[in-house]
Design a protein around this motif. Structure first.
Motif, PDB file in Angstrom:
ATOM      1  N   ARG A 117       0.339   9.621  10.611  1.00 51.64           N
ATOM      2  CA  ARG A 117      -0.301  10.933  10.723  1.00 51.64           C
ATOM      3  C   ARG A 117       0.519  11.971   9.952  1.00 51.64           C
ATOM      4  N   GLU A 118       1.836  11.890  10.064  1.00 49.68           N
ATOM      5  CA  GLU A 118       2.707  12.824   9.342  1.00 49.68           C
ATOM      6  C   GLU A 118       2.568  12.654   7.826  1.00 49.68           C
ATOM      7  N   LEU A 119       2.359  11.420   7.364  1.00 52.85           N
ATOM      8  CA  LEU A 119       2.129  11.200   5.945  1.00 52.85           C
ATOM      9  C   LEU A 119       0.864  11.936   5.511  1.00 52.85           C
ATOM     10  N   GLY A 120      -0.197  11.818   6.281  1.00 54.08           N
ATOM     11  CA  GLY A 120      -1.431  12.526   5.956  1.00 54.08           C
ATOM     12  C   GLY A 120      -1.222  14.033   5.884  1.00 54.08           C
ATOM     13  N   GLU A 121      -0.466  14.569   6.832  1.00 52.49           N
ATOM     14  CA  GLU A 121      -0.189  16.007   6.833  1.00 52.49           C
ATOM     15  C   GLU A 121       0.614  16.401   5.595  1.00 52.49           C
ATOM     16  N   ARG A 122       1.623  15.599   5.249  1.00 54.54           N
ATOM     17  CA  ARG A 122       2.449  15.896   4.077  1.00 54.54           C
ATOM     18  C   ARG A 122       1.617  15.829   2.798  1.00 54.54           C
ATOM     19  N   LEU A 123       0.737  14.830   2.700  1.00 50.27           N
ATOM     20  CA  LEU A 123      -0.109  14.712   1.517  1.00 50.27           C
ATOM     21  C   LEU A 123      -1.052  15.907   1.403  1.00 50.27           C
ATOM     22  N   ALA A 124      -1.588  16.364   2.527  1.00 52.16           N
ATOM     23  CA  ALA A 124      -2.459  17.546   2.508  1.00 52.16           C
ATOM     24  C   ALA A 124      -1.695  18.760   1.999  1.00 52.16           C
ATOM     25  N   GLU A 177      -5.399  -0.910   8.619  1.00 53.14           N
ATOM     26  CA  GLU A 177      -6.522  -0.040   8.963  1.00 53.14           C
ATOM     27  C   GLU A 177      -6.083   1.063   9.924  1.00 53.14           C
ATOM     28  N   GLN A 178      -5.269   0.713  10.916  1.00 53.57           N
ATOM     29  CA  GLN A 178      -4.767   1.731  11.847  1.00 53.57           C
ATOM     30  C   GLN A 178      -3.991   2.817  11.103  1.00 53.57           C
ATOM     31  N   VAL A 179      -3.137   2.400  10.188  1.00 50.80           N
ATOM     32  CA  VAL A 179      -2.360   3.368   9.412  1.00 50.80           C
ATOM     33  C   VAL A 179      -3.307   4.243   8.596  1.00 50.80           C
ATOM     34  N   ALA A 180      -4.288   3.634   7.941  1.00 51.26           N
ATOM     35  CA  ALA A 180      -5.241   4.386   7.115  1.00 51.26           C
ATOM     36  C   ALA A 180      -5.965   5.448   7.936  1.00 51.26           C
ATOM     37  N   ARG A 181      -6.396   5.083   9.109  1.00 52.89           N
ATOM     38  CA  ARG A 181      -7.130   6.039   9.951  1.00 52.89           C
ATOM     39  C   ARG A 181      -6.228   7.186  10.423  1.00 52.89           C
ATOM     40  N   GLY A 183     -12.751  10.889   3.848  1.00 51.08           N
ATOM     41  CA  GLY A 183     -13.501   9.697   4.196  1.00 51.08           C
ATOM     42  C   GLY A 183     -12.536   8.519   4.246  1.00 51.08           C
ATOM     43  N   VAL A 184     -12.881   7.519   5.055  1.00 49.14           N
ATOM     44  CA  VAL A 184     -12.063   6.316   5.184  1.00 49.14           C
ATOM     45  C   VAL A 184     -12.981   5.126   4.950  1.00 49.14           C
ATOM     46  N   VAL A 185     -12.552   4.203   4.080  1.00 47.51           N
ATOM     47  CA  VAL A 185     -13.407   3.074   3.761  1.00 47.51           C
ATOM     48  C   VAL A 185     -12.566   1.823   3.485  1.00 47.51           C
ATOM     49  N   VAL A 186     -13.061   0.698   3.972  1.00 46.70           N
ATOM     50  CA  VAL A 186     -12.427  -0.586   3.680  1.00 46.70           C
ATOM     51  C   VAL A 186     -12.685  -0.900   2.208  1.00 46.70           C
ATOM     52  N   ALA A 224      -6.504  11.132   9.675  1.00 45.62           N
ATOM     53  CA  ALA A 224      -6.461  12.143  10.738  1.00 45.62           C
ATOM     54  C   ALA A 224      -5.475  13.255  10.385  1.00 45.62           C
ATOM     55  N   GLY A 225      -4.346  12.891   9.797  1.00 45.89           N
ATOM     56  CA  GLY A 225      -3.384  13.903   9.373  1.00 45.89           C
ATOM     57  C   GLY A 225      -3.949  14.799   8.290  1.00 45.89           C
ATOM     58  N   LEU A 226      -4.664  14.223   7.345  1.00 42.80           N
ATOM     59  CA  LEU A 226      -5.315  15.016   6.296  1.00 42.80           C
ATOM     60  C   LEU A 226      -6.358  15.955   6.901  1.00 42.80           C
TER      61      LEU A 226
END
Length: 180
Positions: free
Chosen positions: A159-166, A15-19, A33-36, A23-25
């Motif tokens: 967070r860097e993964l989210g930025e890269r995916l964006a 969950e921490q990683v997902a959030r 959106g983030v959902v379990v 945030a990076g995105l």
């Protein structure tokens, strides 16, 4: 651009990683959106551009009912032992006209840095079977022990993964059809 991050987490590490991925995105201007997984839609919206799916590695793959029950015996919260990412992906339907791109990640214990198989590649494989396009290679994040915490630097990597995916998403056209 719109993204949805769906995660399964027994001890809170995934969950921490997902959030942080979310945030990076968001930091790159993606509506996210983030959902379990238990609350995730099984019919993906037609305007979804990116689906990010994360899960813990259990027995070299995605969790199963027996491995989730074992995690509860090891101290995980009992209400997290419901259906996991495997079951959710198997029941997922995607819009035919505009299937979203998919990115996968997993968490794994750092004492076994290289796994012959892990949850992330299994997510990517199941997503392809559901007609989704995989956007990037699956990413593994390390936890120091079964219950965590995440290893040093993993939050930053998430967070860097989210930025890269964006950055992999195509630019949205502006009012005159020019990319923004």
């Amino acid at each position: 651009m719109k993204a949805l991050v769906v995660y399964e987490s027994m001890f809170g590490n995934t969950e921490q990683v997902a959030r942080e991925v979310a945030a990076g995105l968001a930091g790159r201007g993606v509506e996210v959106g983030v959902v379990v997984v238990g609350d995730a839609p099984t019919d993906l919206p037609g305007d979804l551009d990116l689906l990010v799916v994360g899960a813990p590695t259990h027995a070299f793959s995605l969790s199963r009912p027996a491995t989730r029950a074992d995690a509860v015996r090891q101290g995980a919260v009992p209400d997290r032992a419901g259906p996991g990412v495997r079951e959710w992906l198997e029941g997922l339907t995607s819009p035919q006209s505009h299937p979203p791109r998919v990115a996968a990640f997993d968490t794994r214990v750092s004492s076994v840095r290289w796994l012959p198989r892990a949850a992330g590649p299994a997510i990517a494989r199941l997503a392809r079977r559901r007609g989704l396009r995989v956007a990037d290679a699956p990413t593994g994040f390390l936890v120091t022990a079964v219950g965590g915490p995440l290893a040093d630097g993993e939050i930053t990597r998430a967070r860097e993964l989210g930025e890269r995916l964006a950055d992999l998403l195509p630019a949205e056209p502006g009012p005159e059809g020019v990319p923004r």
